[in-house]
Write an enzyme that holds these catalytic residues in place. Structure first.
Site, PDB file in Angstrom:
ATOM      1  N   HIS A 158       0.582  -1.534  -0.169  1.00 21.45           N
ATOM      2  CA  HIS A 158       0.184  -0.504  -0.102  1.00 21.45           C
ATOM      3  C   HIS A 158       0.639   0.775   0.135  1.00 21.45           C
ATOM      4  O   HIS A 158       0.655   2.379  -0.185  1.00 21.45           O
ATOM      5  CB  HIS A 158      -0.814   0.002   1.469  1.00 21.45           C
ATOM      6  CG  HIS A 158      -0.038   0.717   2.478  1.00 21.45           C
ATOM      7  ND1 HIS A 158      -0.170  -0.475   3.326  1.00 21.45           N
ATOM      8  CD2 HIS A 158      -0.021   1.195   3.630  1.00 21.45           C
ATOM      9  CE1 HIS A 158       0.404   0.046   4.624  1.00 21.45           C
ATOM     10  NE2 HIS A 158       0.485   1.468   4.007  1.00 21.45           N
ATOM     11  N   ASP A 177       0.135  -7.572   1.231  1.00 17.62           N
ATOM     12  CA  ASP A 177       0.480  -6.231   1.273  1.00 17.62           C
ATOM     13  C   ASP A 177       1.757  -6.106   1.704  1.00 17.62           C
ATOM     14  O   ASP A 177       2.552  -5.632   2.579  1.00 17.62           O
ATOM     15  CB  ASP A 177      -0.184  -5.186   2.759  1.00 17.62           C
ATOM     16  CG  ASP A 177      -0.395  -3.966   2.985  1.00 17.62           C
ATOM     17  OD1 ASP A 177      -0.037  -3.744   1.691  1.00 17.62           O
ATOM     18  OD2 ASP A 177      -0.516  -3.359   3.621  1.00 17.62           O
ATOM     19  N   SER A 230       4.085   2.774   7.678  1.00 19.04           N
ATOM     20  CA  SER A 230       4.497   1.389   7.057  1.00 19.04           C
ATOM     21  C   SER A 230       5.375   1.277   6.542  1.00 19.04           C
ATOM     22  O   SER A 230       5.963   1.992   5.632  1.00 19.04           O
ATOM     23  CB  SER A 230       3.309   1.887   5.929  1.00 19.04           C
ATOM     24  OG  SER A 230       2.096   2.035   6.661  1.00 19.04           O
TER      25      SER A 230
END
Length: 347
Positions: free
Chosen positions: A85, A116, A199
């Protein structure tokens, strides 16, 4: 960073340290006692500083077209692992290392939204690039101290600390809030503060090994969608290594390690208009469901001892299994309840 009810907004974690109060120091007049606690605190501080010095050079900032995140240097060839992402639909990226303000360029090798994860590769490998060391995440235990490293809110080379709060969590992302829609099993839950930009960064133990990639944050429904402090999730390092090794060698994921039932389905509602099962729309030829005799039109209601009420709950249940596992599947066909044993396939 995405959230559990997923979002590109992250969690605030908790931090703290144990130190003796005045009463501790005065309880025993022994000089040994007075010196022991500060020495212990200094030792722990030194451990933190050593880990940060060793690992932070392996953590980079990644600027995609519409997102800012982090990544971990995987090898000396310039491969970097991050979240899918973070890279989004991008093919090229700007990368900044912790010890330089020079922007490097990188190109996408492969994105694997189902877990992911993604791998990008630096177009030119700078001198002294330092790969991180990845732990065997099956050995991660609750209570272990962890440090989260990345670029929260664009603040590169930031570090927060906490502990492993739990292991084996299964969580799902929400595409509407910036996630890939993946349901990810066996995640590491941590209290280390995680914020937007973390992230793809590193969750590290005090041995200087990466135990996971911070990816998800919990959302507190009582805070109007705000982050729940101290609840973040990281993709376990062993899964990261499994995916990255395949991508680097094959250019794609050839063995997902993720269990599949081999159906296309939809959530059905019961009499109270609440999710009540998964209707089988189609079955894969020679897939797990077809081999077990499950047909389109059947409504799956349970796998093992776990109720299946929706496509999300089905995905979360399967995420806890591996290909080849044998599970009992309960379903309804023409109003008749049936149960069959299914050998799970692979996504």
């Amino acid at each position: 960073m995405t959230a559990v009810v997923c979002s590109a907004a992250l969690v605030g974690g908790c931090s703290g340290s144990d130190s003796p109060g005045p009463s501790d120091a005065s309880a025993k007049p022994s000089g040994t006692t007075k010196q022991a606690a500060p020495a212990s605190g200094n030792d722990l501080q030194a451990d933190y500083q050593k880990v940060i010095k060793d690992v932070l050079p392996s953590v980079v900032q990644i600027q995609a077209a519409s997102d800012l995140g982090s990544g971990i240097v995987y090898d000396d060839k310039g491969h970097i692992v991050t979240n899918a992402h973070v890279v989004g639909d991008g093919k090229t990226f700007k990368v900044t290392t912790s010890n330089s303000e020079t922007e490097l360029t990188a190109t996408l090798v492969y994105a694997y939204p189902e877990q992911d994860l993604a791998v990008v590769k630096l177009d030119k490998v700078p001198e002294g690039l330092r790969p991180a060391r990845f732990a065997n995440s099956s050995k991660v235990e609750v209570g272990q101290i962890t440090l989260a490293m990345g670029s929260p809110l664009g603040l590169s080379s930031s570090v927060t600390q906490g502990i492993v709060s739990a292991t084996g969590r299964t969580v799902s992302e929400n595409r509407e809030d910036g996630g890939t829609g993946a349901t990810i099993g066996n995640m590491v839950q941590t209290s280390a503060a995680i914020n937007p930009g973390n992230s793809g960064g590193a969750l590290v133990n005090l041995d200087g090994q990466v135990v996971g990639i911070p990816t998800l944050a919990a959302i507190d429904p009582n805070m109007s969608g705000g982050a729940a402090p101290g609840i973040g999730f990281a993709i376990p390092s062993s899964m990261v290594s499994t995916v990255a090794d395949q991508v680097i060698k094959e250019g794609k994921v050839t063995n997902s390690g993720r269990a599949a039932l081999g159906i296309t389905g939809r959530t059905v509602l019961g009499r109270s208009y609440q999710p009540d099962g998964v209707a089988v729309v189609d079955v894969e030829d020679d897939g797990a469901a077809q081999k077990a005799g499950i047909r389109p039109g059947d409504v799956i209601t349970q796998i093992g001892d776990t109720d299946v009420t929706s496509m999300l709950s089905l995905a979360e249940t399967l995420a806890a299994h591996k290909p080849g596992d044998k599970v009992s599947v309960a379903y309804v066909r023409n109003g008749v309840e049936k149960t069959v044993e299914v050998t799970l396939g692979e996504i």
